[in-house]
Write an enzyme that holds these catalytic residues in place. Structure first.
Site, PDB file in Angstrom:
ATOM      1  N   ARG A 100      39.983  42.866  49.015  1.00  0.00           N
ATOM      2  CA  ARG A 100      40.938  42.302  49.961  1.00  0.00           C
ATOM      3  C   ARG A 100      41.508  43.344  50.914  1.00  0.00           C
ATOM      4  O   ARG A 100      42.141  43.003  51.906  1.00  0.00           O
ATOM      5  CB  ARG A 100      42.113  41.653  49.221  1.00  0.00           C
ATOM      6  CG  ARG A 100      41.751  40.470  48.362  1.00  0.00           C
ATOM      7  CD  ARG A 100      43.005  39.716  47.923  1.00  0.00           C
ATOM      8  NE  ARG A 100      42.703  38.815  46.831  1.00  0.00           N
ATOM      9  CZ  ARG A 100      42.728  39.140  45.548  1.00  0.00           C
ATOM     10  NH1 ARG A 100      43.082  40.361  45.207  1.00  0.00           N
ATOM     11  NH2 ARG A 100      42.428  38.271  44.628  1.00  0.00           N
ATOM     12  N   TYR A 101      41.332  44.615  50.577  1.00  0.00           N
ATOM     13  CA  TYR A 101      41.915  45.697  51.358  1.00  0.00           C
ATOM     14  C   TYR A 101      40.821  46.684  51.754  1.00  0.00           C
ATOM     15  O   TYR A 101      39.802  46.807  51.062  1.00  0.00           O
ATOM     16  CB  TYR A 101      42.988  46.423  50.544  1.00  0.00           C
ATOM     17  CG  TYR A 101      44.128  45.535  50.084  1.00  0.00           C
ATOM     18  CD1 TYR A 101      45.181  45.236  50.946  1.00  0.00           C
ATOM     19  CD2 TYR A 101      44.141  44.997  48.799  1.00  0.00           C
ATOM     20  CE1 TYR A 101      46.228  44.425  50.528  1.00  0.00           C
ATOM     21  CE2 TYR A 101      45.183  44.181  48.379  1.00  0.00           C
ATOM     22  CZ  TYR A 101      46.218  43.899  49.252  1.00  0.00           C
ATOM     23  OH  TYR A 101      47.251  43.090  48.842  1.00  0.00           O
ATOM     24  N   ARG A 104      40.308  49.694  48.788  1.00  0.00           N
ATOM     25  CA  ARG A 104      40.219  49.482  47.341  1.00  0.00           C
ATOM     26  C   ARG A 104      39.538  48.164  47.026  1.00  0.00           C
ATOM     27  O   ARG A 104      39.498  47.265  47.858  1.00  0.00           O
ATOM     28  CB  ARG A 104      41.596  49.575  46.687  1.00  0.00           C
ATOM     29  CG  ARG A 104      42.548  48.436  46.889  1.00  0.00           C
ATOM     30  CD  ARG A 104      43.987  48.928  46.973  1.00  0.00           C
ATOM     31  NE  ARG A 104      44.334  49.174  48.353  1.00  0.00           N
ATOM     32  CZ  ARG A 104      45.462  48.729  48.915  1.00  0.00           C
ATOM     33  NH1 ARG A 104      46.364  48.080  48.204  1.00  0.00           N
ATOM     34  NH2 ARG A 104      45.707  48.968  50.175  1.00  0.00           N
ATOM     35  N   CYS A 113      40.114  38.040  27.551  1.00  0.00           N
ATOM     36  CA  CYS A 113      41.436  38.647  27.402  1.00  0.00           C
ATOM     37  C   CYS A 113      41.833  38.704  25.926  1.00  0.00           C
ATOM     38  O   CYS A 113      41.303  37.945  25.106  1.00  0.00           O
ATOM     39  CB  CYS A 113      42.485  37.824  28.157  1.00  0.00           C
ATOM     40  SG  CYS A 113      42.243  37.780  29.941  1.00  0.00           S
ATOM     41  N   CYS A 117      47.371  33.756  28.767  1.00  0.00           N
ATOM     42  CA  CYS A 117      48.697  33.408  29.254  1.00  0.00           C
ATOM     43  C   CYS A 117      48.648  32.039  29.917  1.00  0.00           C
ATOM     44  O   CYS A 117      47.714  31.737  30.671  1.00  0.00           O
ATOM     45  CB  CYS A 117      49.175  34.456  30.253  1.00  0.00           C
ATOM     46  SG  CYS A 117      49.336  36.115  29.556  1.00  0.00           S
ATOM     47  N   CYS A 120      48.451  32.066  33.889  1.00  0.00           N
ATOM     48  CA  CYS A 120      47.465  32.971  34.486  1.00  0.00           C
ATOM     49  C   CYS A 120      46.886  32.403  35.783  1.00  0.00           C
ATOM     50  O   CYS A 120      46.470  31.246  35.831  1.00  0.00           O
ATOM     51  CB  CYS A 120      46.341  33.229  33.495  1.00  0.00           C
ATOM     52  SG  CYS A 120      45.029  34.285  34.140  1.00  0.00           S
ATOM     53  N   ARG A 122      44.097  33.248  37.008  1.00  0.00           N
ATOM     54  CA  ARG A 122      42.639  33.119  36.853  1.00  0.00           C
ATOM     55  C   ARG A 122      42.299  32.194  35.685  1.00  0.00           C
ATOM     56  O   ARG A 122      41.219  32.256  35.121  1.00  0.00           O
ATOM     57  CB  ARG A 122      41.996  34.491  36.631  1.00  0.00           C
ATOM     58  CG  ARG A 122      42.039  35.396  37.850  1.00  0.00           C
ATOM     59  CD  ARG A 122      41.080  36.575  37.739  1.00  0.00           C
ATOM     60  NE  ARG A 122      41.142  37.385  38.957  1.00  0.00           N
ATOM     61  CZ  ARG A 122      41.601  38.631  39.032  1.00  0.00           C
ATOM     62  NH1 ARG A 122      42.018  39.242  37.927  1.00  0.00           N
ATOM     63  NH2 ARG A 122      41.631  39.274  40.172  1.00  0.00           N
ATOM     64  N   ASP A 281      51.899  32.981  40.965  1.00  0.00           N
ATOM     65  CA  ASP A 281      50.821  32.383  41.759  1.00  0.00           C
ATOM     66  C   ASP A 281      50.641  30.931  41.326  1.00  0.00           C
ATOM     67  O   ASP A 281      50.618  30.644  40.126  1.00  0.00           O
ATOM     68  CB  ASP A 281      49.520  33.161  41.555  1.00  0.00           C
ATOM     69  CG  ASP A 281      49.622  34.597  42.056  1.00  0.00           C
ATOM     70  OD1 ASP A 281      50.059  34.773  43.210  1.00  0.00           O
ATOM     71  OD2 ASP A 281      49.282  35.524  41.301  1.00  0.00           O
ATOM     72  N   ASP A 318      51.826  37.335  46.480  1.00  0.00           N
ATOM     73  CA  ASP A 318      50.412  37.413  46.841  1.00  0.00           C
ATOM     74  C   ASP A 318      50.114  36.190  47.712  1.00  0.00           C
ATOM     75  O   ASP A 318      50.121  35.052  47.228  1.00  0.00           O
ATOM     76  CB  ASP A 318      49.537  37.408  45.583  1.00  0.00           C
ATOM     77  CG  ASP A 318      48.297  38.256  45.736  1.00  0.00           C
ATOM     78  OD1 ASP A 318      47.825  38.399  46.879  1.00  0.00           O
ATOM     79  OD2 ASP A 318      47.800  38.769  44.723  1.00  0.00           O
ATOM     80  N   LYS A 325      49.263  41.202  49.221  1.00  0.00           N
ATOM     81  CA  LYS A 325      50.618  41.194  48.676  1.00  0.00           C
ATOM     82  C   LYS A 325      51.603  41.719  49.717  1.00  0.00           C
ATOM     83  O   LYS A 325      51.303  42.680  50.438  1.00  0.00           O
ATOM     84  CB  LYS A 325      50.700  42.071  47.427  1.00  0.00           C
ATOM     85  CG  LYS A 325      49.881  41.590  46.254  1.00  0.00           C
ATOM     86  CD  LYS A 325      50.061  42.521  45.067  1.00  0.00           C
ATOM     87  CE  LYS A 325      49.195  42.093  43.899  1.00  0.00           C
ATOM     88  NZ  LYS A 325      47.742  42.330  44.183  1.00  0.00           N
TER      89      LYS A 325
END
Length: 358
Positions: A100-101, A104, A113, A117, A120, A122, A281, A318, A325
């Site tokens: 996205r940048y 990076r 995981c 959560c 989450c 994702r 999110d 985000d 972000k």
């Protein structure tokens, strides 16, 4: 906080991970009356509560249980909720990479995981069967990184990269270490709080690199930091790996000044610099965790001057669609104004030399 109606008080410590609706009900973490709704949730979203994390649960709707115990509301999707709220798919040049940048990129070697959560972003993709890049797919992702010299930082995420075997983790870190243009490697993980027993000397050794290696730990409540987590963090910190902290602002978990202060202070005590406080999110079925941005700003304003600057995170949103972000914390200096607010809210005139240019 009140436990969910119909659930008995949870008191027995967990000795095994919980992965199913049957196990949830047997452990008195959910009522029998919710079985059908929870089975519907389980058909779509994975459940895993590891023993170490489950042992922290005092009752099903406490700040620990709320994060990981499935809830019937998860099958109720609000119109604004998105399967890919931060635009991973639109910014993935090859499987396993998100960019996205300019400088990076994310490398997602797996979508497994140590716990799942309930908030989450994702959650449509992670799960016990999901997303391990095979050798060919991993090599394609690494080849993309080798061929993109403007990438100076690689963030290992997923899933959770510390769920990889030491051999696989060493292989990936070694490949990144060999890329001259990559100067920084970042690991995003929940493992030190969710499954601290996985942080062994072998795992720590696998992170050995000439690059700048950083760990970003995701934790949302002060009670996540027990003795085993402290020991796991010390093992990594002893390898000169600095640790940052990131959290999600969550209704019923850390959405009051005392809880948020306790979390931030717990991080600093464990040699963790609070880094990001994320606005939730809007993933499907997560509305019960939503805290409006105005409340989040008020929370941070209440803590300004009350906690050390070492404990102060950047509150971020985000932007949907993968636009990045942005900081959304409280402002103390009105744009173009001649006054500034102190932490108590009192206004003071700026000195002449600091006034905005006309």
């Amino acid at each position: 906080m009140l436990q969910r109606a119909g659930c008995s008080q949870y008191s027995a410590p967990m000795t095994a991970p919980i992965r199913s609706v049957d196990a949830l009900i047997a452990a008195k973490l959910a009522p029998e009356a919710d079985r059908a709704a929870l089975e519907a949730v389980a058909s779509r979203y994975a459940t895993l509560i590891p023993a170490a994390f489950g042992a922290l649960i005092e009752h099903p709707d406490d700040p620990i249980g709320r994060q990981v115990i499935p809830h019937p509301d998860e099958i109720r999707h609000a119109p604004h909720e998105l399967a890919d709220p931060i635009g991973d798919a639109a910014h993935s040049p090859v499987p396993g990479i998100v960019r996205r940048y300019p400088d990076r990129a994310l490398l997602k070697p797996l979508l497994v995981c140590p716990l799942y959560c309930r908030f989450c972003f994702r959650r449509e993709h992670v799960g016990p069967e999901g997303g391990l890049l095979d050798e060919a797919a991993l090599e394609r992702a690494l080849a993309w990184l080798r061929g993109t010299p403007e990438i100076t930082e690689v963030i290992l995420t997923g899933g959770d990269p510390l769920m990889l075997s030491p051999r696989r983790l060493r292989q990936i870190v070694g490949a990144l270490d060999a890329m001259p243009h990559v100067t920084t490697i970042r690991i995003h993980s929940r493992v030190p709080v969710a499954a601290p027993e996985r942080i062994t000397a072998e795992i720590a050794d696998a992170l050995e690199t000439e690059k700048a290696m950083w760990l970003v730990l995701h934790a949302n409540h002060a009670r996540e930091f027990g003795p085993a987590t402290r020991d796991a963090l010390r093992l990594l910190q002893a390898r000169a790996i600095p640790v940052l902290g990131q959290s999600v602002l969550l209704r019923g978990v850390n959405d009051d000044p005392d809880s948020l202060e306790d979390l931030l202070r717990a991080m600093v005590r464990h040699r963790i610099k609070p880094y990001y406080l994320h606005q939730l999110d809007p993933a499907p079925g997560t509305a019960r965790f939503h805290v409006p941005i105005g409340e989040g700003q008020a929370l941070l304003r209440a803590l300004r001057g009350r906690v050390t600057g070492l404990a102060w995170p950047t509150y971020v949103l985000d932007i949907e669609g993968g636009h990045g972000k942005v900081p959304i914390g409280p402002s103390y200096l009105p744009e173009g104004g001649e006054t500034v607010s102190d932490p108590s809210g009192a206004m003071h005139r700026l000195p002449t030399h600091a006034l905005p240019s006309s």
